[in-house]
Scaffold this motif. Structure first.
Motif, PDB file in Angstrom:
ATOM      1  N   SER A 108      38.397  42.650  39.102  1.00  0.00           N
ATOM      2  CA  SER A 108      37.022  43.204  39.530  1.00  0.00           C
ATOM      3  C   SER A 108      36.598  43.991  38.070  1.00  0.00           C
ATOM      4  O   SER A 108      35.113  43.710  38.146  1.00  0.00           O
ATOM      5  CB  SER A 108      37.258  44.318  40.766  1.00  0.00           C
ATOM      6  OG  SER A 108      35.944  44.959  41.074  1.00  0.00           O
ATOM      7  N   THR A 109      37.156  44.532  37.575  1.00  0.00           N
ATOM      8  CA  THR A 109      36.707  45.433  36.406  1.00  0.00           C
ATOM      9  C   THR A 109      36.150  44.181  35.431  1.00  0.00           C
ATOM     10  O   THR A 109      35.161  44.564  34.589  1.00  0.00           O
ATOM     11  CB  THR A 109      37.638  46.179  35.773  1.00  0.00           C
ATOM     12  OG1 THR A 109      38.256  47.020  36.796  1.00  0.00           O
ATOM     13  CG2 THR A 109      37.441  47.045  34.531  1.00  0.00           C
ATOM     14  N   LEU A 110      37.012  43.179  35.100  1.00  0.00           N
ATOM     15  CA  LEU A 110      36.610  42.355  34.162  1.00  0.00           C
ATOM     16  C   LEU A 110      35.311  41.432  34.701  1.00  0.00           C
ATOM     17  O   LEU A 110      34.467  41.197  33.575  1.00  0.00           O
ATOM     18  CB  LEU A 110      37.771  41.114  34.169  1.00  0.00           C
ATOM     19  CG  LEU A 110      37.327  39.963  33.110  1.00  0.00           C
ATOM     20  CD1 LEU A 110      37.424  40.625  31.616  1.00  0.00           C
ATOM     21  CD2 LEU A 110      38.697  39.003  32.947  1.00  0.00           C
ATOM     22  N   ARG A 111      35.241  41.098  36.023  1.00  0.00           N
ATOM     23  CA  ARG A 111      33.981  40.403  36.356  1.00  0.00           C
ATOM     24  C   ARG A 111      32.599  41.511  36.200  1.00  0.00           C
ATOM     25  O   ARG A 111      31.738  41.165  35.833  1.00  0.00           O
ATOM     26  CB  ARG A 111      34.201  40.154  38.009  1.00  0.00           C
ATOM     27  CG  ARG A 111      32.993  39.557  38.507  1.00  0.00           C
ATOM     28  CD  ARG A 111      32.974  39.704  40.014  1.00  0.00           C
ATOM     29  NE  ARG A 111      32.682  41.129  40.567  1.00  0.00           N
ATOM     30  CZ  ARG A 111      33.578  41.556  41.427  1.00  0.00           C
ATOM     31  NH1 ARG A 111      34.373  41.102  41.808  1.00  0.00           N
ATOM     32  NH2 ARG A 111      33.136  42.985  41.661  1.00  0.00           N
ATOM     33  N   ASP A 112      32.903  42.768  36.666  1.00  0.00           N
ATOM     34  CA  ASP A 112      31.829  43.585  36.244  1.00  0.00           C
ATOM     35  C   ASP A 112      31.579  43.849  34.805  1.00  0.00           C
ATOM     36  O   ASP A 112      30.072  43.927  34.603  1.00  0.00           O
ATOM     37  CB  ASP A 112      32.266  44.978  36.692  1.00  0.00           C
ATOM     38  CG  ASP A 112      32.349  45.244  38.344  1.00  0.00           C
ATOM     39  OD1 ASP A 112      31.863  44.270  38.942  1.00  0.00           O
ATOM     40  OD2 ASP A 112      32.880  45.967  38.821  1.00  0.00           O
ATOM     41  N   ALA A 113      32.461  43.757  33.984  1.00  0.00           N
ATOM     42  CA  ALA A 113      32.071  43.910  32.523  1.00  0.00           C
ATOM     43  C   ALA A 113      31.444  42.648  31.990  1.00  0.00           C
ATOM     44  O   ALA A 113      30.201  42.723  31.476  1.00  0.00           O
ATOM     45  CB  ALA A 113      33.279  44.006  31.787  1.00  0.00           C
TER      46      ALA A 113
END
Length: 133
Positions: free
Chosen positions: A7-12
């Motif tokens: 999720s963090t990677l997708r958001d970044a």
């Protein structure tokens, strides 16, 4: 934990893709709706193909650049001061100045050295600088 990381990677990646699309496409009819729609399509393509790619940032850039280039081929062009720059210099300026990538990340994305990024940015800035009066 793994879901949080994804999720963090997708958001970044989403933030960088949106910045890139907005920088290259700009405002049309006073909004970023077109750029955001292209960014959404890019993110969907990135998610679909990301499992086979070791360098996600470079893959995300390739997908996004392709979608934006397709958009520009089919849309009426608005004046853009970066459009007069050679391709690599324009991409360096967009990625460094408008997207906010570091020189190292820009080099990774473009597949060149950090020195080439810095030199390209310097040349682009020189070309964009107004001539002395």
């Amino acid at each position: 934990m793994r879901m949080e990381t994804a999720s963090t990677l997708r958001d970044a990646v989403h933030v960088l893709v949106v910045r890139y699309c907005r920088a290259r496409i700009g405002r049309r009819a006073g909004t970023y709706d077109t750029a955001d729609a292209v960014a959404k399509n890019c993110c969907l393509a990135i998610v679909a193909g990301a499992s086979d790619v070791p360098a996600l940032l470079a893959f995300a850039y390739d997908v996004t650049r392709g979608h934006v280039d397709d958009f520009h081929r089919t849309a009426a062009e608005l004046p853009n001061p970066l459009s007069g720059l050679p391709g690599q210099q324009r991409e360096i300026m967009v990625l460094r100045s408008l997207v906010g990538l570091s020189a190292d990340d820009t080099a990774l994305v473009l597949g060149c050295s950090v020195q080439a990024v810095r030199l390209g940015q310097h040349r682009a800035m020189t070309a964009l600088r107004p001539a002395p009066a």
